[in-house]
Design a protein around this motif. Structure first.
Motif, PDB file in Angstrom:
ATOM      1  N   HIS A  47       0.849  -1.231   0.205  1.00 44.48           N
ATOM      2  CA  HIS A  47       0.024  -0.021   0.225  1.00 44.48           C
ATOM      3  C   HIS A  47       1.082   1.374  -0.072  1.00 44.48           C
ATOM      4  CE1 HIS A  47      -4.231  -1.799   0.901  1.00 44.48           C
ATOM      5  NE2 HIS A  47      -3.208  -2.616   1.215  1.00 44.48           N
ATOM      6  N   THR A  48       0.552   2.224  -0.927  1.00 51.65           N
ATOM      7  CA  THR A  48       0.990   3.721  -0.570  1.00 51.65           C
ATOM      8  C   THR A  48      -0.329   4.484  -0.538  1.00 51.65           C
ATOM      9  OG1 THR A  48       1.099   4.097  -3.027  1.00 51.65           O
ATOM     10  CG2 THR A  48       2.969   2.931  -2.024  1.00 51.65           C
ATOM     11  N   HIS A  49       0.032   5.825  -0.538  1.00 49.98           N
ATOM     12  CA  HIS A  49      -1.177   6.856  -0.532  1.00 49.98           C
ATOM     13  C   HIS A  49      -1.551   6.724  -1.882  1.00 49.98           C
ATOM     14  CE1 HIS A  49       2.258   9.304  -2.336  1.00 49.98           C
ATOM     15  NE2 HIS A  49       1.448  10.037  -2.642  1.00 49.98           N
ATOM     16  N   ARG A  50      -1.061   6.095  -3.052  1.00 51.15           N
ATOM     17  CA  ARG A  50      -1.764   6.169  -4.198  1.00 51.15           C
ATOM     18  C   ARG A  50      -1.959   4.854  -4.468  1.00 51.15           C
ATOM     19  NH1 ARG A  50       1.424   9.523  -8.392  1.00 51.15           N
ATOM     20  NH2 ARG A  50      -0.451   9.040  -9.710  1.00 51.15           N
ATOM     21  N   GLY A  51      -3.120   4.317  -3.801  1.00 47.81           N
ATOM     22  CA  GLY A  51      -3.406   2.957  -4.172  1.00 47.81           C
ATOM     23  C   GLY A  51      -2.564   1.781  -3.775  1.00 47.81           C
ATOM     24  N   PHE A  52      -2.891   0.487  -4.157  1.00 50.30           N
ATOM     25  CA  PHE A  52      -1.870  -0.819  -3.604  1.00 50.30           C
ATOM     26  C   PHE A  52      -2.154  -1.620  -4.873  1.00 50.30           C
ATOM     27  CE2 PHE A  52      -6.268  -1.881  -2.783  1.00 50.30           C
ATOM     28  CZ  PHE A  52      -6.521  -3.211  -3.107  1.00 50.30           C
ATOM     29  N   LEU A  53      -1.010  -2.576  -4.661  1.00 48.54           N
ATOM     30  CA  LEU A  53      -0.898  -3.496  -5.633  1.00 48.54           C
ATOM     31  C   LEU A  53      -0.877  -5.023  -5.007  1.00 48.54           C
ATOM     32  CD1 LEU A  53       2.437  -4.957  -5.668  1.00 48.54           C
ATOM     33  CD2 LEU A  53       2.989  -2.686  -7.015  1.00 48.54           C
ATOM     34  N   ARG A  54      -1.288  -5.904  -5.571  1.00 43.66           N
ATOM     35  CA  ARG A  54      -1.028  -7.267  -4.802  1.00 43.66           C
ATOM     36  C   ARG A  54      -0.107  -8.250  -5.128  1.00 43.66           C
ATOM     37  NH1 ARG A  54      -6.132  -6.029  -7.007  1.00 43.66           N
ATOM     38  NH2 ARG A  54      -7.924  -5.953  -5.714  1.00 43.66           N
ATOM     39  N   HIS A  55       0.598  -8.783  -3.985  1.00 41.69           N
ATOM     40  CA  HIS A  55       1.658  -9.509  -4.197  1.00 41.69           C
ATOM     41  C   HIS A  55       1.608 -10.564  -5.184  1.00 41.69           C
ATOM     42  CE1 HIS A  55       3.811  -8.462  -0.118  1.00 41.69           C
ATOM     43  NE2 HIS A  55       3.483  -7.267  -0.672  1.00 41.69           N
ATOM     44  N   ASP A  56       0.299 -11.222  -5.165  1.00 43.59           N
ATOM     45  CA  ASP A  56      -0.123 -12.032  -6.196  1.00 43.59           C
ATOM     46  C   ASP A  56       0.110 -11.771  -7.603  1.00 43.59           C
ATOM     47  OD1 ASP A  56      -0.869 -13.911  -4.063  1.00 43.59           O
ATOM     48  OD2 ASP A  56      -2.887 -13.078  -4.078  1.00 43.59           O
ATOM     49  N   ASP A  57       0.152 -10.762  -7.847  1.00 43.96           N
ATOM     50  CA  ASP A  57       0.552 -10.025  -9.156  1.00 43.96           C
ATOM     51  C   ASP A  57       1.878 -10.177  -9.699  1.00 43.96           C
ATOM     52  OD1 ASP A  57      -2.323  -9.523  -9.541  1.00 43.96           O
ATOM     53  OD2 ASP A  57      -2.258  -7.722  -8.753  1.00 43.96           O
ATOM     54  N   GLY A  64      12.141  -8.089 -13.929  1.00 43.80           N
ATOM     55  CA  GLY A  64      12.151  -7.003 -14.940  1.00 43.80           C
ATOM     56  C   GLY A  64      10.800  -6.697 -15.293  1.00 43.80           C
ATOM     57  N   SER A  65       9.514  -7.129 -14.525  1.00 39.48           N
ATOM     58  CA  SER A  65       8.306  -6.942 -15.083  1.00 39.48           C
ATOM     59  C   SER A  65       7.695  -5.556 -14.402  1.00 39.48           C
ATOM     60  CB  SER A  65       7.385  -7.873 -14.357  1.00 39.48           C
ATOM     61  OG  SER A  65       7.589  -9.297 -15.024  1.00 39.48           O
ATOM     62  N   VAL A  66       6.617  -5.242 -15.421  1.00 40.37           N
ATOM     63  CA  VAL A  66       5.941  -3.678 -14.862  1.00 40.37           C
ATOM     64  C   VAL A  66       4.594  -4.336 -14.184  1.00 40.37           C
ATOM     65  CG1 VAL A  66       5.084  -1.693 -15.552  1.00 40.37           C
ATOM     66  CG2 VAL A  66       7.233  -2.458 -16.356  1.00 40.37           C
ATOM     67  N   VAL A  67       4.451  -3.892 -13.065  1.00 43.48           N
ATOM     68  CA  VAL A  67       3.040  -4.063 -12.481  1.00 43.48           C
ATOM     69  C   VAL A  67       2.263  -2.681 -12.368  1.00 43.48           C
ATOM     70  CG1 VAL A  67       3.509  -6.118 -11.623  1.00 43.48           C
ATOM     71  CG2 VAL A  67       3.834  -4.290 -10.376  1.00 43.48           C
ATOM     72  N   THR A  68       0.813  -2.949 -12.286  1.00 43.13           N
ATOM     73  CA  THR A  68       0.093  -1.702 -12.049  1.00 43.13           C
ATOM     74  C   THR A  68      -0.653  -1.891 -10.827  1.00 43.13           C
ATOM     75  OG1 THR A  68       0.283  -1.144 -14.607  1.00 43.13           O
ATOM     76  CG2 THR A  68      -1.509   0.049 -13.201  1.00 43.13           C
ATOM     77  N   ASN A  69      -0.645  -0.600 -10.146  1.00 44.88           N
ATOM     78  CA  ASN A  69      -1.657  -0.736  -8.760  1.00 44.88           C
ATOM     79  C   ASN A  69      -2.808  -0.248  -9.096  1.00 44.88           C
ATOM     80  OD1 ASN A  69      -1.557   2.034  -8.894  1.00 44.88           O
ATOM     81  ND2 ASN A  69      -0.369   2.310  -6.841  1.00 44.88           N
ATOM     82  N   THR A  70      -3.680  -0.111  -8.053  1.00 39.52           N
ATOM     83  CA  THR A  70      -5.140  -0.018  -8.298  1.00 39.52           C
ATOM     84  C   THR A  70      -5.412   1.414  -8.704  1.00 39.52           C
ATOM     85  OG1 THR A  70      -5.271   0.618  -5.982  1.00 39.52           O
ATOM     86  CG2 THR A  70      -5.912  -1.757  -6.555  1.00 39.52           C
TER      87      THR A  70
END
Length: 361
Positions: A47-57, A64-70
């Motif tokens: 979590h950050t103040h700008r959404g969150f991302l799931r570890h499962d992603d 070297g992947s790029v993941v996008t949070n909520t």
């Protein structure tokens, strides 16, 4: 980690390749270049103040992947390099910076299969660089007086290598007392001392080193540097010491605006190195004359001129400043050296966090 992880040698290529696995520490870089380090766990979220991302992603994704949070913020996900890990890992004692660790590995000629003695272990930053250099068939014998620091170091090493490194042994105790019981005389290739008073260990180190073996010390202040240099000369069993420090300045790279960064890694510590002479060998007399006034003359005798035990019978003397030798032994404390010592409460919290992480894996 996967169920097969315990059968894989710690530090092997497996732990640095392939898709992200449960239990791995991953470095996330946000659009502003800020770094965030997380340990992957199923069902967890970052979590950050700008959404969150799931570890499962991230679990099962390639390095070297790029993941996008909520909130649509993109993060670059990479396995941290050793230098990245050292600067972000939990610590009890101050760490040896990567710029100094690299110098130690190179200038002390740490090679695969070597037997290396290290004291003290601190938070394990230098230990991991030494383990990388000696490989699984070498031996790193680390000595640390404080049990809590030793546990923190082992926890950091376990987290980075994915398990207990087969070449690493950590002993809680004083180097002078423990080293003779651990190694036979003349069997150690390299000795690395990162401690407040390395001059206290010179006799034990000299007994353990092979002829031609390297001793390298990392000290923070000029007073320590002076005293250990004079101790090496007074011992008589080492070559003339060499000392230096390294400064690293990064560069700003943006279009045509290519210039030095305003901040840099300045002084972190001094390195001083020497080599073990063969038993009974008298070091060559220094021919370089000291600067005028460096050793005041009192009643016709140059203050600071000393005789090494090996050269005493031959009547040879060597010039050197002994001012640092006048400092009482109990004055060499972390606080006196300018180190910001962490509280016992902080040390316990760091140690507990690493223990819990190891148990979860």
């Amino acid at each position: 980690m996967s169920e097969a992880a315990p059968t894989i040698p710690a530090g092997s290529a497996h732990n640095r390749r392939g898709v992200f696995e449960v239990g791995e520490r991953i470095q996330l870089t946000d659009p502003k270049g800020r770094l965030h380090t997380i340990t992957l766990e199923p069902g967890r979220e970052f979590h950050t103040h700008r959404g969150f991302l799931r570890h499962d992603d991230l679990i099962g994704a390639p390095d070297g992947s790029v993941v996008t949070n909520t909130a649509g913020v993109e993060y670059l996900a990479l396995r941290p390099l050793l230098s990245d890990y050292v600067m972000s890992m939990p610590r009890g004692a101050a760490v040896v910076y990567p710029k100094d660790a690299g110098q130690i590995v190179t200038m002390a000629d740490i090679f695969p299969g070597a037997t290396v003695v290290e004291a003290g272990v601190g938070s394990g930053a230098l230990s991991m660089s030494l383990l990388r250099a000696i490989g699984e068939h070498g031996r790193l014998l680390s000595f640390e007086r404080r049990e809590d620091f030793a546990e923190i170091a082992k926890g950091n090493g376990r987290a980075f290598f994915g398990g207990d490194h087969p070449a690493w042994t950590v002993t809680v105790g004083d180097l002078v007392e423990s080293l003779p019981a651990t190694v036979a005389p003349g069997t150690v290739d390299r000795v690395v001392l990162d401690m407040l008073a390395p001059w206290e260990c010179l006799d034990a180190v000299a007994d353990a080193l092979i002829p031609g073996g390297v001793l390298i010390c990392y000290v923070a202040t000029t007073t320590q540097l002076s005293r250990v240099a004079e101790g090496m000369r007074l011992h008589g069993g080492f070559t003339e010491p060499s000392a230096w420090e390294s400064l690293v300045r990064g560069w700003h790279l943006e279009g045509l605006a290519v210039r030095p960064q305003h901040r840099m890694h300045g002084h972190t510590g001094f390195l001083i190195t020497t080599r073990r002479l063969a038993p009974g060998v008298v070091p060559p007399e220094r021919t370089r004359r000291p600067a005028k006034g460096s050793h005041p003359v009192v009643d016709g005798v140059a203050v600071g001129t000393h005789t090494t035990p090996a050269a005493e019978s031959a009547g040879a003397t060597q010039p050197g400043s002994l001012a640092a030798l006048d400092v009482p032994d109990d004055a060499w404390t972390p606080e006196a050296m300018g180190e910001r010592v962490k509280s016992d409460k902080t040390i316990r919290r760091v140690r507990r966090s690493l223990t819990e992480t190891s148990d979860d894996n």
